[in-house]
Design a protein around this motif. Structure first.
Motif, PDB file in Angstrom:
ATOM      1  N   PRO A  27     -40.450  -7.931 -12.434  1.00  0.00           N
ATOM      2  CA  PRO A  27     -41.497  -6.955 -12.773  1.00  0.00           C
ATOM      3  C   PRO A  27     -42.839  -7.602 -13.142  1.00  0.00           C
ATOM      4  CG  PRO A  27     -39.460  -6.523 -13.995  1.00  0.00           C
ATOM      5  CD  PRO A  27     -39.340  -7.886 -13.399  1.00  0.00           C
ATOM      6  N   GLY A  28     -42.892  -8.924 -13.125  1.00  0.00           N
ATOM      7  CA  GLY A  28     -44.115  -9.604 -13.519  1.00  0.00           C
ATOM      8  C   GLY A  28     -45.304  -9.255 -12.631  1.00  0.00           C
ATOM      9  N   MET A  29     -46.496  -9.262 -13.233  1.00  0.00           N
ATOM     10  CA  MET A  29     -47.727  -8.915 -12.507  1.00  0.00           C
ATOM     11  C   MET A  29     -48.768 -10.029 -12.553  1.00  0.00           C
ATOM     12  SD  MET A  29     -47.496  -5.836 -11.196  1.00  0.00           S
ATOM     13  CE  MET A  29     -49.222  -5.413 -10.950  1.00  0.00           C
ATOM     14  N   ARG A  30     -48.474 -11.104 -13.264  1.00  0.00           N
ATOM     15  CA  ARG A  30     -49.484 -12.141 -13.450  1.00  0.00           C
ATOM     16  C   ARG A  30     -49.042 -13.433 -12.770  1.00  0.00           C
ATOM     17  NH1 ARG A  30     -53.014 -10.507 -17.237  1.00  0.00           N
ATOM     18  NH2 ARG A  30     -53.687 -12.615 -17.763  1.00  0.00           N
ATOM     19  N   HIS A  31     -49.992 -14.016 -12.022  1.00  0.00           N
ATOM     20  CA  HIS A  31     -49.722 -15.249 -11.286  1.00  0.00           C
ATOM     21  C   HIS A  31     -50.810 -16.272 -11.610  1.00  0.00           C
ATOM     22  CE1 HIS A  31     -47.625 -12.084  -9.077  1.00  0.00           C
ATOM     23  NE2 HIS A  31     -46.837 -13.015  -8.550  1.00  0.00           N
ATOM     24  N   ARG A  32     -50.425 -17.518 -11.631  1.00  0.00           N
ATOM     25  CA  ARG A  32     -51.377 -18.609 -11.859  1.00  0.00           C
ATOM     26  C   ARG A  32     -51.391 -19.520 -10.644  1.00  0.00           C
ATOM     27  NH1 ARG A  32     -47.041 -19.497 -15.436  1.00  0.00           N
ATOM     28  NH2 ARG A  32     -45.667 -21.212 -14.767  1.00  0.00           N
ATOM     29  N   ALA A  33     -52.483 -20.228 -10.508  1.00  0.00           N
ATOM     30  CA  ALA A  33     -52.611 -21.150  -9.374  1.00  0.00           C
ATOM     31  C   ALA A  33     -51.652 -22.323  -9.547  1.00  0.00           C
ATOM     32  CB  ALA A  33     -54.042 -21.654  -9.270  1.00  0.00           C
ATOM     33  N   SER A  34     -50.942 -22.675  -8.471  1.00  0.00           N
ATOM     34  CA  SER A  34     -50.023 -23.821  -8.524  1.00  0.00           C
ATOM     35  C   SER A  34     -50.752 -25.127  -8.275  1.00  0.00           C
ATOM     36  CB  SER A  34     -48.913 -23.640  -7.480  1.00  0.00           C
ATOM     37  OG  SER A  34     -49.459 -23.720  -6.164  1.00  0.00           O
ATOM     38  N   GLY A  35     -51.995 -25.026  -7.811  1.00  0.00           N
ATOM     39  CA  GLY A  35     -52.760 -26.240  -7.482  1.00  0.00           C
ATOM     40  C   GLY A  35     -52.486 -26.748  -6.082  1.00  0.00           C
ATOM     41  N   LYS A  36     -51.795 -25.960  -5.274  1.00  0.00           N
ATOM     42  CA  LYS A  36     -51.431 -26.417  -3.933  1.00  0.00           C
ATOM     43  C   LYS A  36     -51.909 -25.459  -2.852  1.00  0.00           C
ATOM     44  CE  LYS A  36     -47.303 -28.862  -5.537  1.00  0.00           C
ATOM     45  NZ  LYS A  36     -45.828 -28.998  -5.426  1.00  0.00           N
ATOM     46  N   THR A  56     -43.949 -15.085 -14.865  1.00  0.00           N
ATOM     47  CA  THR A  56     -42.710 -14.620 -15.487  1.00  0.00           C
ATOM     48  C   THR A  56     -41.481 -15.366 -14.956  1.00  0.00           C
ATOM     49  OG1 THR A  56     -43.663 -12.426 -15.790  1.00  0.00           O
ATOM     50  CG2 THR A  56     -41.274 -12.593 -15.934  1.00  0.00           C
ATOM     51  N   CYS A  57     -41.326 -15.428 -13.610  1.00  0.00           N
ATOM     52  CA  CYS A  57     -40.124 -16.038 -13.029  1.00  0.00           C
ATOM     53  C   CYS A  57     -40.412 -17.328 -12.275  1.00  0.00           C
ATOM     54  CB  CYS A  57     -39.425 -15.043 -12.102  1.00  0.00           C
ATOM     55  SG  CYS A  57     -40.371 -14.665 -10.599  1.00  0.00           S
ATOM     56  N   ASP A  58     -41.668 -17.715 -12.191  1.00  0.00           N
ATOM     57  CA  ASP A  58     -42.078 -18.966 -11.534  1.00  0.00           C
ATOM     58  C   ASP A  58     -41.862 -18.937 -10.016  1.00  0.00           C
ATOM     59  OD1 ASP A  58     -43.405 -21.351 -12.046  1.00  0.00           O
ATOM     60  OD2 ASP A  58     -41.566 -22.520 -11.820  1.00  0.00           O
ATOM     61  N   ARG A  59     -41.723 -17.774  -9.456  1.00  0.00           N
ATOM     62  CA  ARG A  59     -41.586 -17.670  -8.005  1.00  0.00           C
ATOM     63  C   ARG A  59     -42.909 -18.031  -7.329  1.00  0.00           C
ATOM     64  NH1 ARG A  59     -42.580 -14.463  -3.563  1.00  0.00           N
ATOM     65  NH2 ARG A  59     -40.840 -14.097  -2.129  1.00  0.00           N
ATOM     66  N   THR A  60     -42.829 -18.774  -6.220  1.00  0.00           N
ATOM     67  CA  THR A  60     -44.022 -19.148  -5.472  1.00  0.00           C
ATOM     68  C   THR A  60     -44.327 -18.081  -4.422  1.00  0.00           C
ATOM     69  OG1 THR A  60     -43.581 -21.514  -5.753  1.00  0.00           O
ATOM     70  CG2 THR A  60     -45.063 -20.876  -3.969  1.00  0.00           C
ATOM     71  N   SER A  61     -45.585 -17.677  -4.392  1.00  0.00           N
ATOM     72  CA  SER A  61     -46.028 -16.717  -3.379  1.00  0.00           C
ATOM     73  C   SER A  61     -47.276 -17.254  -2.694  1.00  0.00           C
ATOM     74  CB  SER A  61     -46.304 -15.345  -4.001  1.00  0.00           C
ATOM     75  OG  SER A  61     -47.298 -15.461  -5.008  1.00  0.00           O
ATOM     76  N   LYS A  62     -47.591 -16.707  -1.533  1.00  0.00           N
ATOM     77  CA  LYS A  62     -48.698 -17.218  -0.731  1.00  0.00           C
ATOM     78  C   LYS A  62     -49.800 -16.174  -0.591  1.00  0.00           C
ATOM     79  CE  LYS A  62     -46.141 -18.152   2.874  1.00  0.00           C
ATOM     80  NZ  LYS A  62     -45.710 -18.680   4.195  1.00  0.00           N
ATOM     81  N   VAL A  63     -51.029 -16.663  -0.669  1.00  0.00           N
ATOM     82  CA  VAL A  63     -52.211 -15.828  -0.420  1.00  0.00           C
ATOM     83  C   VAL A  63     -52.865 -16.325   0.862  1.00  0.00           C
ATOM     84  CG1 VAL A  63     -54.492 -15.148  -1.229  1.00  0.00           C
ATOM     85  CG2 VAL A  63     -52.613 -15.357  -2.862  1.00  0.00           C
ATOM     86  N   PRO A  64     -52.938 -15.517   1.915  1.00  0.00           N
ATOM     87  CA  PRO A  64     -53.556 -15.960   3.167  1.00  0.00           C
ATOM     88  C   PRO A  64     -55.041 -16.272   2.984  1.00  0.00           C
ATOM     89  CG  PRO A  64     -52.246 -13.983   3.511  1.00  0.00           C
ATOM     90  CD  PRO A  64     -52.366 -14.166   2.032  1.00  0.00           C
ATOM     91  N   VAL A  65     -55.430 -17.474   3.411  1.00  0.00           N
ATOM     92  CA  VAL A  65     -56.834 -17.892   3.381  1.00  0.00           C
ATOM     93  C   VAL A  65     -57.416 -17.828   4.787  1.00  0.00           C
ATOM     94  CG1 VAL A  65     -58.437 -19.755   2.820  1.00  0.00           C
ATOM     95  CG2 VAL A  65     -56.409 -19.376   1.398  1.00  0.00           C
ATOM     96  N   HIS A  66     -56.712 -18.410   5.752  1.00  0.00           N
ATOM     97  CA  HIS A  66     -57.078 -18.340   7.173  1.00  0.00           C
ATOM     98  C   HIS A  66     -55.833 -17.939   7.948  1.00  0.00           C
ATOM     99  CE1 HIS A  66     -60.922 -20.275   6.394  1.00  0.00           C
ATOM    100  NE2 HIS A  66     -60.297 -21.296   5.814  1.00  0.00           N
ATOM    101  N   GLU A  67     -56.004 -17.043   8.903  1.00  0.00           N
ATOM    102  CA  GLU A  67     -54.878 -16.620   9.730  1.00  0.00           C
ATOM    103  C   GLU A  67     -55.247 -16.775  11.200  1.00  0.00           C
ATOM    104  OE1 GLU A  67     -52.439 -13.177   7.667  1.00  0.00           O
ATOM    105  OE2 GLU A  67     -54.578 -12.672   7.598  1.00  0.00           O
TER     106      GLU A  67
END
Length: 253
Positions: A27-36, A56-67
């Motif tokens: 249910p977490g809504m907050r993410h921090r930059a992993s530096g990668k 909250t759970c330390d799951r890694t997610s991706k934000v598209p920068v270039h597609e």
């Protein structure tokens, strides 16, 4: 404004903003930059992602920068920065408002900035205006009222009073949020009082310019009030007028 009194306030970065969006695993809504940063090449086409970690759970997610962009459209230095996880590029991507809008998430700027005031110790009651340049190191939306509190060391009520009195001149409302460079001016009480209550030397004096009181003829198309005309008749003229009327009545017809 020409003034010898100048000061610089700088909004410095103290942390990266938090990315607010849903996590697929909790249910977490907050993410921090992993530096990668991650990239994937398919021939001459390239995909680039910014990697985030759920707070909250330390799951890694991706934000598209270039597609699916052609490699030739990116500068070689930019490609190298993506490959080596350049901290400056990571910082740029995390703070990118346009990237957040494109991927439909919100940035939380709480605790990301601090105000550095390189301001000489000028007294606020000095009548000479003080021009303050406010520079932003990051695009954090900062309430102008809060900047004034920190920069001047005043309470919220005191800041509002100075703004209402015209002592602090701003390019926008004090409760607005600024994220770009701007300039404000602080005035002393004497200069503001003079500006708010000017006394024009050329202002017409009604008592002196009233034709009924000066005896001057009225302007064309403008008749004098009846009471003003009667007021100019002297007592002697009034008696003579009465005698003339009496003689005219007594004269034989």
């Amino acid at each position: 404004m020409n003034t010898d009194r100048k000061a610089l306030w700088a909004v410095r970065q103290s942390a990266l903003p938090t990315v607010v969006r849903s996590c697929p695993d909790c249910p977490g809504m907050r993410h921090r930059a992993s530096g990668k940063i991650r990239g994937n090449a398919n021939g001459k086409l390239l995909d680039v992602w910014l990697l985030l970690s759920c707070a909250t759970c330390d799951r890694t997610s991706k934000v598209p920068v270039h597609e699916r962009v052609h490699v030739s459209t990116l500068e070689p230095a930019r490609l190298v920065a993506y490959e080596v996880n350049d901290p400056a590029v990571v910082r740029e991507l995390v703070m990118s408002v346009s990237l957040a809008a494109k991927n439909r998430y919100r940035l939380d700027w709480t605790g990301t900035w601090e105000l550095e005031t390189r301001m000489p110790l000028y007294a606020l009651d000095d009548p000479t205006p003080l021009a303050v340049q406010v520079r932003f190191e990051l695009p954090a939306p900062v309430r102008v009222e809060r900047l004034l509190q920190l920069g001047l060391g005043l309470s919220r009520a005191e800041v509002r009073r100075l703004v209402a009195d015209g002592r602090i001149r701003l390019p926008f409302a004090p409760d607005a949020k600024a994220h770009q460079d701007f300039e404000l001016t602080i005035h002393g009480p004497g200069s503001v009082d003079a500006a708010k209550h000017p006394k024009s030397l050329d202002a017409p004096d009604v008592e002196r310019t009233d034709p009924a009181r000066t005896g001057l003829p009225p302007a064309p198309g403008r008749e004098l009030p009846r009471r003003a005309t009667a007021a100019r008749t002297s007592p002697v003229d009034h008696v003579r007028s009465q005698m003339t009327r009496a003689a005219a009545v007594a004269a034989p017809r």
